[in-house]
Design a protein around this motif. Structure first.
Motif, PDB file in Angstrom:
ATOM      1  N   GLY A  53       0.786  -1.223   0.000  1.00  0.00           N
ATOM      2  CA  GLY A  53       0.000   0.000   0.000  1.00  0.00           C
ATOM      3  C   GLY A  53       0.816   1.271   0.000  1.00  0.00           C
ATOM      4  O   GLY A  53       0.250   2.365  -0.029  1.00  0.00           O
TER       5      GLY A  53
ATOM      6  N   GLU B 180      -3.943   3.041  -5.207  1.00  0.00           N
ATOM      7  CA  GLU B 180      -4.897   2.378  -4.320  1.00  0.00           C
ATOM      8  C   GLU B 180      -5.829   3.395  -3.673  1.00  0.00           C
ATOM      9  O   GLU B 180      -5.945   3.497  -2.463  1.00  0.00           O
ATOM     10  CB  GLU B 180      -4.145   1.569  -3.264  1.00  0.00           C
TER      11      GLU B 180
ATOM     12  N   LYS C 249      -9.014   3.607  -3.408  1.00  0.00           N
ATOM     13  CA  LYS C 249     -10.168   3.145  -2.641  1.00  0.00           C
ATOM     14  C   LYS C 249      -9.807   2.795  -1.201  1.00  0.00           C
ATOM     15  O   LYS C 249     -10.683   2.646  -0.376  1.00  0.00           O
ATOM     16  CB  LYS C 249     -10.803   1.938  -3.345  1.00  0.00           C
ATOM     17  N   ARG C 250      -8.526   2.668  -0.916  1.00  0.00           N
ATOM     18  CA  ARG C 250      -8.119   2.331   0.443  1.00  0.00           C
ATOM     19  C   ARG C 250      -7.190   3.404   1.007  1.00  0.00           C
ATOM     20  O   ARG C 250      -6.313   3.104   1.803  1.00  0.00           O
ATOM     21  CB  ARG C 250      -7.438   0.967   0.481  1.00  0.00           C
ATOM     22  N   ARG C 251      -7.361   4.614   0.586  1.00  0.00           N
ATOM     23  CA  ARG C 251      -6.513   5.674   1.096  1.00  0.00           C
ATOM     24  C   ARG C 251      -6.705   5.821   2.597  1.00  0.00           C
ATOM     25  O   ARG C 251      -7.827   5.811   3.101  1.00  0.00           O
ATOM     26  CB  ARG C 251      -6.799   7.000   0.388  1.00  0.00           C
ATOM     27  N   ARG C 252      -5.600   5.966   3.312  1.00  0.00           N
ATOM     28  CA  ARG C 252      -5.619   5.995   4.758  1.00  0.00           C
ATOM     29  C   ARG C 252      -5.368   7.392   5.320  1.00  0.00           C
ATOM     30  O   ARG C 252      -5.439   7.583   6.536  1.00  0.00           O
ATOM     31  CB  ARG C 252      -4.534   5.048   5.296  1.00  0.00           C
TER      32      ARG C 252
ATOM     33  N   GLY D 249     -12.220   7.776  -3.862  1.00  0.00           N
ATOM     34  CA  GLY D 249     -12.958   6.511  -3.902  1.00  0.00           C
ATOM     35  C   GLY D 249     -14.295   6.614  -4.594  1.00  0.00           C
ATOM     36  O   GLY D 249     -15.075   5.679  -4.574  1.00  0.00           O
TER      37      GLY D 249
ATOM     38  N   GLY E  78     -12.341   4.344   3.003  1.00  0.00           N
ATOM     39  CA  GLY E  78     -11.799   3.116   2.444  1.00  0.00           C
ATOM     40  C   GLY E  78     -12.592   1.883   2.830  1.00  0.00           C
ATOM     41  O   GLY E  78     -12.102   0.764   2.731  1.00  0.00           O
TER      42      GLY E  78
ATOM     43  N   ARG F  52     -13.601   0.915   5.774  1.00  0.00           N
ATOM     44  CA  ARG F  52     -13.077   0.257   6.962  1.00  0.00           C
ATOM     45  C   ARG F  52     -13.866   0.592   8.215  1.00  0.00           C
ATOM     46  O   ARG F  52     -13.379   0.483   9.326  1.00  0.00           O
ATOM     47  CB  ARG F  52     -11.600   0.611   7.147  1.00  0.00           C
TER      48      ARG F  52
END
Length: 409
Positions: free
Chosen positions: A109, A129, A131-134, A224, A231, A233
């Motif tokens: 990631g 990535e 869609k999973r950005r933190r 996203g 993301g 989560r």
């Protein structure tokens, strides 16, 4: 010995096209905080360094896509395994940058990119990535010779102007590292009533448009492809969650609870766990005793006669090294020392300050008024002189007009 181990790992992992990604191998162990820094000695001579006229623009272009959509993004903290891998990676990259060794492979990631034509590496989330950005921070490392200084800007979407000032200080001092947030401290919402009081920030919406290099585009951008920016989560990061479920009271309450929980990690200058804090710790492992300076902003009404408020904590911290040069440059108001001159806006609850002190390194916290930040944004020459005033905390010399940063290998 550890450097040799890293070289072997880097050779196995391999890198191409200036990008090093994870290939599934286990990260190497992070250097011990107590380990000596083979590349820096207090006895090294001071070497004059001139700002690179194009570096700030190039870095702004590199950082911009990493911040895009960050105004609506709430930072997610790493779990234990992610934290271990991320700290090991950033710490290894720091040593590799200092010694001009091949860069380490990134954990899943994340990616390391060499800036074309510059002695700079950018460590960040893998942009593909989305869609999973933190909301993990962007870390910039200067390779080879650099001044022992870490420059940090944790609220660039909220404290208008702190990003271009941070870029200017990093450039002017030839600093070793730059740490920039990529998510909003309140998830793009107004400041909550119970938010930490030592960083009062600026009006809601600051940081959009006209901020300078690295500012994101349209305010309405999200990541996203939808209202949720968490993301998937389990956090209520997007505004759409609050009214979801056809108005069902239970769903609105659950969304509100998720939002409150996620905001506990959104402000990376105060969150007990974040990628931003992990990067700070990792850099201090690679470069023990290195001073850090963190830049913030406040509303003029919060301290009417102050243009800037500075504080310092940690072993060998000497606030006068910063105060005297800043006072020689700033004319928009007083440059005050916390707590001697003023009892607020001193970074008293700042988590990076606490970790620097615990790890034996000085930490400097600088708050700038809106009036001062506006002038620094508009006047490039004034911004250059302001950035030059930070030389004392990197060299240990407090006089204005010092010889410049001492470059360490």
């Amino acid at each position: 010995m550890k450097s040799a181990v890293y070289v072997v790992l880097f050779t196995i992992a391999g890198c191409s096209q200036g990008v090093c990604r994870s290939i599934g191998s286990a990260p190497g162990a992070a250097p011990s905080p107590a380990a000596p820094n083979p590349g820096h000695s207090a006895a090294e001579p001071v070497i004059a360094a001139e700002p690179d006229s194009g570096e700030q623009e190039v870095l702004g272009e590199q950082i911009a896509p990493l911040r895009k959509g960050g105004r609506r993004l709430i930072a997610e903290p790493p779990d234990d395994a992610e934290d271990t891998a991320y700290v090991a990676w950033v710490a290894a990259a720091g040593l590799a940058a200092q010694n001009k060794l091949p860069p380490p492979a990134a954990p899943p990631g994340f990616a390391l990119r060499a800036v074309p034509g510059r002695d700079l590496w950018v460590l960040s989330e893998e942009p593909k990535e989305k869609k999973r950005r933190r909301g993990a921070a962007a870390v910039v490392l200067r390779t080879g010779a650099a001044a022992p200084l870490i420059v940090e800007a944790p609220h660039t979407f909220f404290d208008r102007g702190t990003l271009p000032v941070a870029l200017a200080v990093f450039d002017a001092q030839r600093a070793r590292a730059l740490l920039v947030n990529t998510s909003h401290r309140y998830g793009g919402r107004p400041k909550p009533g119970d938010a930490a009081g030592d960083d009062e920030g600026a009006e809601e919406g600051e940081g959009a448009g006209g901020e300078g290099a690295g500012d994101e585009g349209a305010d309405g951008e999200t990541t996203g492809g939808g209202a949720r920016t968490d993301g998937g989560r389990g956090h209520g990061g997007g505004g759409g969650d609050l009214g979801a479920g056809g108005g069902a009271r239970g769903e609105r309450r659950a969304a509100r609870e998720r939002l409150v929980a996620s905001l506990a990690f959104a402000d990376v200058a105060h969150a007990e766990r974040s990628f931003f804090l992990s990067a700070h710790r990792a850099l201090l492992q690679s470069f023990p005793g290195t001073p850090a300076v963190q830049l913030h902003g406040f509303q003029d009404s919060s301290a009417a006669d102050a243009a800037a408020i500075a504080s310092a904590v940690g072993p060998s911290a000497d606030l006068e090294r910063l105060l005297a040069p800043l006072r020689a440059v700033v004319s928009e108001g007083k440059v005050l020392a916390y707590p001697a001159d003023i009892n607020k806006l001193g970074g008293a609850t700042n988590v990076q300050a606490r970790w620097s002190r615990q790890m034996g390194a000085p930490f400097y916290h600088v708050e700038m008024s809106r009036t001062l930040r506006d002038k620094l944004i508009e006047d490039a020459e004034y911004r250059r002189r302001f950035a030059a005033a930070f030389a004392g905390i990197a060299t240990g010399k407090g006089q204005a007009g010092s010889d410049g940063p001492g470059l360490a290998r």
